[in-house]
Design a protein around this motif. Structure first.
Motif, PDB file in Angstrom:
ATOM      1  N   ALA A  74       2.332   5.798   1.008  1.00  0.00           N
ATOM      2  CA  ALA A  74       2.231   4.920  -0.159  1.00  0.00           C
ATOM      3  C   ALA A  74       3.608   4.405  -0.552  1.00  0.00           C
ATOM      4  O   ALA A  74       3.760   3.239  -0.958  1.00  0.00           O
ATOM      5  N   ALA A  75       4.650   5.252  -0.414  1.00  0.00           N
ATOM      6  CA  ALA A  75       6.012   4.833  -0.764  1.00  0.00           C
ATOM      7  C   ALA A  75       6.497   3.718   0.159  1.00  0.00           C
ATOM      8  O   ALA A  75       7.190   2.794  -0.284  1.00  0.00           O
ATOM      9  N   ILE A  76       6.129   3.790   1.436  1.00  0.00           N
ATOM     10  CA  ILE A  76       6.526   2.728   2.376  1.00  0.00           C
ATOM     11  C   ILE A  76       5.861   1.407   1.984  1.00  0.00           C
ATOM     12  O   ILE A  76       6.497   0.343   2.014  1.00  0.00           O
ATOM     13  N   ILE A  77       4.602   1.476   1.608  1.00  0.00           N
ATOM     14  CA  ILE A  77       3.888   0.261   1.200  1.00  0.00           C
ATOM     15  C   ILE A  77       4.551  -0.344  -0.039  1.00  0.00           C
ATOM     16  O   ILE A  77       4.722  -1.571  -0.132  1.00  0.00           O
ATOM     17  N   VAL A  78       4.963   0.508  -0.974  1.00  0.00           N
ATOM     18  CA  VAL A  78       5.625   0.013  -2.184  1.00  0.00           C
ATOM     19  C   VAL A  78       6.936  -0.674  -1.803  1.00  0.00           C
ATOM     20  O   VAL A  78       7.271  -1.748  -2.335  1.00  0.00           O
ATOM     21  N   LYS A  79       7.678  -0.085  -0.880  1.00  0.00           N
ATOM     22  CA  LYS A  79       8.931  -0.712  -0.426  1.00  0.00           C
ATOM     23  C   LYS A  79       8.662  -2.106   0.139  1.00  0.00           C
ATOM     24  O   LYS A  79       9.385  -3.068  -0.170  1.00  0.00           O
ATOM     25  N   LYS A  80       7.650  -2.234   0.960  1.00  0.00           N
ATOM     26  CA  LYS A  80       7.334  -3.529   1.564  1.00  0.00           C
ATOM     27  C   LYS A  80       6.852  -4.538   0.518  1.00  0.00           C
ATOM     28  O   LYS A  80       7.173  -5.717   0.593  1.00  0.00           O
ATOM     29  N   GLN A  81       6.094  -4.047  -0.466  1.00  0.00           N
ATOM     30  CA  GLN A  81       5.637  -4.931  -1.530  1.00  0.00           C
ATOM     31  C   GLN A  81       6.807  -5.464  -2.351  1.00  0.00           C
ATOM     32  O   GLN A  81       6.765  -6.587  -2.850  1.00  0.00           O
ATOM     33  N   GLU A  82       7.833  -4.651  -2.491  1.00  0.00           N
ATOM     34  CA  GLU A  82       9.009  -5.063  -3.262  1.00  0.00           C
ATOM     35  C   GLU A  82      10.015  -5.843  -2.426  1.00  0.00           C
ATOM     36  O   GLU A  82      11.090  -6.200  -2.917  1.00  0.00           O
ATOM     37  N   GLY A  83       9.667  -6.073  -1.178  1.00  0.00           N
ATOM     38  CA  GLY A  83      10.527  -6.910  -0.342  1.00  0.00           C
ATOM     39  C   GLY A  83      11.635  -6.173   0.371  1.00  0.00           C
ATOM     40  O   GLY A  83      12.527  -6.807   0.949  1.00  0.00           O
ATOM     41  N   GLU A  87       1.643  -6.262   3.988  1.00  0.00           N
ATOM     42  CA  GLU A  87       1.516  -6.124   5.444  1.00  0.00           C
ATOM     43  C   GLU A  87       1.994  -7.349   6.207  1.00  0.00           C
ATOM     44  O   GLU A  87       1.915  -7.376   7.438  1.00  0.00           O
ATOM     45  N   ARG A  88       2.461  -8.368   5.504  1.00  0.00           N
ATOM     46  CA  ARG A  88       2.865  -9.599   6.187  1.00  0.00           C
ATOM     47  C   ARG A  88       3.889  -9.300   7.282  1.00  0.00           C
ATOM     48  O   ARG A  88       4.722  -8.403   7.156  1.00  0.00           O
ATOM     49  N   MET A  89       3.810 -10.074   8.329  1.00  0.00           N
ATOM     50  CA  MET A  89       4.733  -9.895   9.450  1.00  0.00           C
ATOM     51  C   MET A  89       5.254 -11.256   9.894  1.00  0.00           C
ATOM     52  O   MET A  89       4.581 -12.281   9.732  1.00  0.00           O
ATOM     53  N   SER A  90       6.458 -11.222  10.441  1.00  0.00           N
ATOM     54  CA  SER A  90       7.055 -12.468  10.914  1.00  0.00           C
ATOM     55  C   SER A  90       6.392 -12.875  12.224  1.00  0.00           C
ATOM     56  O   SER A  90       5.735 -12.071  12.893  1.00  0.00           O
ATOM     57  N   GLU A  91       6.605 -14.116  12.586  1.00  0.00           N
ATOM     58  CA  GLU A  91       6.043 -14.609  13.846  1.00  0.00           C
ATOM     59  C   GLU A  91       6.643 -13.861  15.033  1.00  0.00           C
ATOM     60  O   GLU A  91       5.955 -13.609  16.022  1.00  0.00           O
TER      61      GLU A  91
END
Length: 199
Positions: free
Chosen positions: A105-114, A170-174
């Motif tokens: 859950a902490a990793i997801i929060v990090k990704k949500q915060e950019g 969960e967005r990812m670059s091309e």
């Protein structure tokens, strides 16, 4: 007018009358008519019976086909419902892992915060998390292509995955997607490329 008893010898031939004395009917004409009608009755020929049998057989085949179509539709609906249940179950399992594991859950929060910087362990876990979601997307894509997932169900799931992989955590670059393309069906890879990167 004279009246004659039934079977009277002097009753007019062809007459169909009642005796004025006893009220009984003269059946001589009736017997004659029935005899003539019987001569017109005949047995059906073999070809006529065959035609009737063919008509009955055709109707039976038609009814059988209707039943087969109904059974196929029922079976297809059941299979499509089963596929959607699988997707719901997998999403539910993944959500349960996030709830049970605070570090994920902490990793997801990090990704949500950019935050783009993750530890090596976090990066591996995050990639696996994304792959699980991509596998679900691919499952829906392939099942729909084989008519095992209804179109309206597929559209709903496809919209969900497009959303999370384009604007969600969960967005990812091309470039990231290109690096993962080797593990997926070429048609699905093309679909995701068009959905997320307009290519």
């Amino acid at each position: 007018m004279a009246s004659w008893p039934t079977r009277c010898s002097h009753a007019p031939l062809g007459a169909h009358i009642f005796c004025g004395v006893c009220g009984t009917q003269d059946y001589r004409n009736t017997d004659k008519t029935e005899a003539e009608g019987a001569r017109h009755l005949r047995k059906l020929s073999l070809s006529e019976w065959a035609a009737i049998g063919e008509l009955v057989g055709t109707f039976a085949v038609f009814v059988s086909l209707l039943f087969v179509v109904y059974s196929i539709n029922q079976n297809t609906a059941a299979i499509q419902g089963s596929t959607e249940n699988i997707l719901f179950e997998r999403i539910g399992d993944l959500s349960a892992q996030v709830i049970a594991d605070p570090s994920l859950a902490a990793i997801i929060v990090k990704k949500q915060e950019g935050e783009e910087v993750l530890t090596p362990v976090e990066a591996v876990r995050w990639e696996k998390y994304q792959l699980v979601l991509l596998d679900m997307w691919a499952l829906g894509f392939n099942r729909h292509r084989r008519s095992l997932l209804a179109t309206d169900q597929w559209q709903a799931w496809d919209g969900y995955f497009r959303e999370i992989f384009s604007v969600g955590a969960e967005r990812m670059s091309e470039d990231q997607w290109a690096a993962l393309a080797y593990g997926y069906d070429p048609d699905f890879w093309t679909h995701v490329g068009s959905a997320l990167y307009d290519r």
